[in-house]
Motif scaffolding. Structure first.
Motif, PDB file in Angstrom:
ATOM      1  N   ASP A  39       0.830  -1.208   0.000  1.00 37.62           N
ATOM      2  CA  ASP A  39       0.000   0.000   0.000  1.00 37.62           C
ATOM      3  C   ASP A  39       0.861   1.253   0.000  1.00 37.62           C
ATOM      4  O   ASP A  39       0.552   2.231  -0.686  1.00 37.62           O
ATOM      5  N   ILE A  40       1.938   1.238   0.747  1.00 35.55           N
ATOM      6  CA  ILE A  40       2.831   2.396   0.835  1.00 35.55           C
ATOM      7  C   ILE A  40       3.515   2.634  -0.505  1.00 35.55           C
ATOM      8  O   ILE A  40       3.613   3.772  -0.965  1.00 35.55           O
ATOM      9  N   GLU A  41       3.972   1.574  -1.151  1.00 35.55           N
ATOM     10  CA  GLU A  41       4.608   1.713  -2.463  1.00 35.55           C
ATOM     11  C   GLU A  41       3.625   2.264  -3.490  1.00 35.55           C
ATOM     12  O   GLU A  41       3.982   3.110  -4.312  1.00 35.55           O
ATOM     13  N   LEU A  42       2.381   1.805  -3.436  1.00 35.01           N
ATOM     14  CA  LEU A  42       1.371   2.310  -4.361  1.00 35.01           C
ATOM     15  C   LEU A  42       1.131   3.799  -4.126  1.00 35.01           C
ATOM     16  O   LEU A  42       1.062   4.583  -5.084  1.00 35.01           O
ATOM     17  N   ALA A  43       1.042   4.206  -2.872  1.00 33.60           N
ATOM     18  CA  ALA A  43       0.829   5.620  -2.552  1.00 33.60           C
ATOM     19  C   ALA A  43       2.003   6.472  -3.028  1.00 33.60           C
ATOM     20  O   ALA A  43       1.805   7.569  -3.559  1.00 33.60           O
ATOM     21  N   LYS A  44       3.227   5.964  -2.863  1.00 31.68           N
ATOM     22  CA  LYS A  44       4.408   6.697  -3.328  1.00 31.68           C
ATOM     23  C   LYS A  44       4.396   6.834  -4.848  1.00 31.68           C
ATOM     24  O   LYS A  44       4.712   7.892  -5.387  1.00 31.68           O
ATOM     25  N   PHE A  45       4.000   5.772  -5.531  1.00 33.38           N
ATOM     26  CA  PHE A  45       3.916   5.809  -6.990  1.00 33.38           C
ATOM     27  C   PHE A  45       2.873   6.826  -7.447  1.00 33.38           C
ATOM     28  O   PHE A  45       3.114   7.614  -8.363  1.00 33.38           O
ATOM     29  N   MET A  46       1.707   6.810  -6.797  1.00 35.17           N
ATOM     30  CA  MET A  46       0.640   7.751  -7.152  1.00 35.17           C
ATOM     31  C   MET A  46       1.097   9.189  -6.931  1.00 35.17           C
ATOM     32  O   MET A  46       0.872  10.060  -7.773  1.00 35.17           O
ATOM     33  N   LYS A  47       1.756   9.437  -5.823  1.00 33.96           N
ATOM     34  CA  LYS A  47       2.239  10.793  -5.521  1.00 33.96           C
ATOM     35  C   LYS A  47       3.236  11.245  -6.581  1.00 33.96           C
ATOM     36  O   LYS A  47       3.152  12.361  -7.095  1.00 33.96           O
ATOM     37  N   GLN A  48       4.175  10.380  -6.930  1.00 29.62           N
ATOM     38  CA  GLN A  48       5.183  10.721  -7.932  1.00 29.62           C
ATOM     39  C   GLN A  48       4.538  10.981  -9.286  1.00 29.62           C
ATOM     40  O   GLN A  48       4.912  11.913  -9.990  1.00 29.62           O
ATOM     41  N   THR A  49       3.556  10.177  -9.635  1.00 34.81           N
ATOM     42  CA  THR A  49       2.852  10.364 -10.898  1.00 34.81           C
ATOM     43  C   THR A  49       2.142  11.713 -10.926  1.00 34.81           C
ATOM     44  O   THR A  49       2.201  12.432 -11.922  1.00 34.81           O
ATOM     45  N   LEU A  50       1.475  12.058  -9.836  1.00 34.95           N
ATOM     46  CA  LEU A  50       0.784  13.343  -9.769  1.00 34.95           C
ATOM     47  C   LEU A  50       1.766  14.513  -9.878  1.00 34.95           C
ATOM     48  O   LEU A  50       1.477  15.513 -10.526  1.00 34.95           O
ATOM     49  N   ILE A  51       2.917  14.374  -9.261  1.00 32.72           N
ATOM     50  CA  ILE A  51       3.933  15.429  -9.334  1.00 32.72           C
ATOM     51  C   ILE A  51       4.452  15.564 -10.772  1.00 32.72           C
ATOM     52  O   ILE A  51       4.530  16.665 -11.312  1.00 32.72           O
ATOM     53  N   GLU A  52       4.783  14.447 -11.375  1.00 34.59           N
ATOM     54  CA  GLU A  52       5.364  14.466 -12.721  1.00 34.59           C
ATOM     55  C   GLU A  52       4.363  14.909 -13.784  1.00 34.59           C
ATOM     56  O   GLU A  52       4.738  15.535 -14.770  1.00 34.59           O
ATOM     57  N   ASP A  53       3.100  14.580 -13.600  1.00 35.99           N
ATOM     58  CA  ASP A  53       2.094  14.863 -14.616  1.00 35.99           C
ATOM     59  C   ASP A  53       1.178  16.025 -14.236  1.00 35.99           C
ATOM     60  O   ASP A  53       0.068  16.151 -14.761  1.00 35.99           O
ATOM     61  N   ARG A  54       1.630  16.872 -13.363  1.00 28.70           N
ATOM     62  CA  ARG A  54       0.797  17.963 -12.856  1.00 28.70           C
ATOM     63  C   ARG A  54       0.264  18.855 -13.985  1.00 28.70           C
ATOM     64  O   ARG A  54      -0.926  19.155 -14.026  1.00 28.70           O
ATOM     65  N   GLU A  55       1.141  19.269 -14.877  1.00 27.67           N
ATOM     66  CA  GLU A  55       0.716  20.145 -15.982  1.00 27.67           C
ATOM     67  C   GLU A  55      -0.352  19.480 -16.838  1.00 27.67           C
ATOM     68  O   GLU A  55      -1.369  20.096 -17.168  1.00 27.67           O
ATOM     69  N   LEU A  56      -0.138  18.231 -17.183  1.00 24.29           N
ATOM     70  CA  LEU A  56      -1.092  17.495 -17.996  1.00 24.29           C
ATOM     71  C   LEU A  56      -2.443  17.380 -17.272  1.00 24.29           C
ATOM     72  O   LEU A  56      -3.502  17.616 -17.858  1.00 24.29           O
ATOM     73  N   LEU A  57      -2.408  17.068 -15.997  1.00 23.38           N
ATOM     74  CA  LEU A  57      -3.643  16.933 -15.227  1.00 23.38           C
ATOM     75  C   LEU A  57      -4.382  18.249 -15.120  1.00 23.38           C
ATOM     76  O   LEU A  57      -5.617  18.287 -15.191  1.00 23.38           O
ATOM     77  N   GLU A  58      -3.639  19.352 -14.982  1.00 20.47           N
ATOM     78  CA  GLU A  58      -4.277  20.666 -14.920  1.00 20.47           C
ATOM     79  C   GLU A  58      -4.953  21.005 -16.254  1.00 20.47           C
ATOM     80  O   GLU A  58      -6.055  21.544 -16.274  1.00 20.47           O
ATOM     81  N   LYS A  59      -4.304  20.667 -17.374  1.00 19.65           N
ATOM     82  CA  LYS A  59      -4.886  20.921 -18.682  1.00 19.65           C
ATOM     83  C   LYS A  59      -6.142  20.080 -18.890  1.00 19.65           C
ATOM     84  O   LYS A  59      -7.141  20.541 -19.443  1.00 19.65           O
ATOM     85  N   LEU A  60      -6.105  18.831 -18.450  1.00 21.30           N
ATOM     86  CA  LEU A  60      -7.268  17.957 -18.586  1.00 21.30           C
ATOM     87  C   LEU A  60      -8.440  18.440 -17.735  1.00 21.30           C
ATOM     88  O   LEU A  60      -9.599  18.265 -18.112  1.00 21.30           O
ATOM     89  N   ALA A  61      -8.127  19.054 -16.611  1.00 21.19           N
ATOM     90  CA  ALA A  61      -9.171  19.533 -15.713  1.00 21.19           C
ATOM     91  C   ALA A  61      -9.904  20.746 -16.267  1.00 21.19           C
ATOM     92  O   ALA A  61     -11.026  21.043 -15.868  1.00 21.19           O
ATOM     93  N   GLN A  62      -9.291  21.454 -17.215  1.00 22.53           N
ATOM     94  CA  GLN A  62      -9.899  22.677 -17.752  1.00 22.53           C
ATOM     95  C   GLN A  62     -10.942  22.371 -18.732  1.00 22.53           C
ATOM     96  O   GLN A  62     -11.431  21.897 -19.435  1.00 22.53           O
TER      97      GLN A  62
END
Length: 62
Positions: A39-62
């Motif tokens: 569970d901890i490894e999955l959470a770390k992976f999710m956090k890293q993904t969100l950090i790395e893909d922040r710009e893309l996620l912000e564009k998708l949210a618009q």
């Protein structure tokens, strides 16, 4: 880094953290104890993904 080295480094950091944050550190460590390493490894992976893909996620949210 070995487990002993990590604990030594953590202790050094804790010795320099403001006293008012120590409770937060303790609560966080206790929370980690409740979860499996998978569970901890999955959470770390999710956090890293969100950090790395922040710009893309912000564009998708618009």
């Amino acid at each position: 880094m070995t487990s002993i080295q990590l604990k030594t480094e953590i202790q050094k950091v804790l010795d320099q953290v403001p006293e008012e944050v120590l409770t937060d550190f303790l609560n966080y460590a206790k929370e980690l104890q409740k979860h499996s390493s998978k569970d901890i490894e999955l959470a770390k992976f999710m956090k890293q993904t969100l950090i790395e893909d922040r710009e893309l996620l912000e564009k998708l949210a618009q």
